[in-house]
Design a protein around this motif. Structure first.
Motif: not given
Length: 141
Positions: A11-17, A39-42, A44-51
């Motif tokens: 999604a991020l790459s499509l947004t930039f494109a 990307i790294a921040a996304l 880390a955020l996803n890992a925190a949400i899953e946890n």
């Protein structure tokens, strides 16, 4: 988790494109660095949400043998003494339990043992471990 990270990156790459005008030079170092940090921040955020989701879920309670099924008592006739090079061991034999209509797949995996004898390996269950798990060895079987 990896599926959602990949979906976020896509999604991020499509947004930039679609949002960036066409550049003849492409990305410079600053742009690439910003994208990698994003990307790294996304991730880390996803890992925190899953946890957080995992912490909120109720832990599954294992089926205890006293919950009313017929596996609470195991037949004494399936108990054998097995001679190994390290001495004699007692074990409830897997095939015997199966012949006595005990569903061995429902017995605790941690109690399953394999002893190596002169006649080859023998598969069964440790009686002390099964007792700790709530099973009893019934002499009437």
């Amino acid at each position: 988790m990896f599926k959602s990270v990949i979906a976020g990156i896509t999604a991020l790459s499509l947004t930039f494109a679609t949002a960036m005008p066409a550049q003849a030079n492409g990305f410079d170092r600053d742009d690439v660095g910003k994208i990698i940090i994003g990307i790294a921040a996304l991730a880390a955020l996803n890992a925190a949400i899953e946890n957080n989701r995992r912490d909120r879920q109720q832990p599954e309670t294992p089926q205890h043998p006293t919950s009313g099924n017929n596996q609470q008592s195991l037949p004494q006739s399936c108990m054998e003494r097995i001679d190994t090079r390290y001495g004699e061991h007692r074990m409830l034999m897997r095939r015997c339990l199966q012949r006595n209509d005990i569903r061995v797949r429902d017995l605790p995996n941690r109690c399953e043992v394999r002893l190596f004898t002169d006649d080859g390996p023998r598969n069964g269950f440790d009686p002390a471990c099964l007792r700790q798990a709530g099973y009893r060895i019934d002499r009437r079987h």
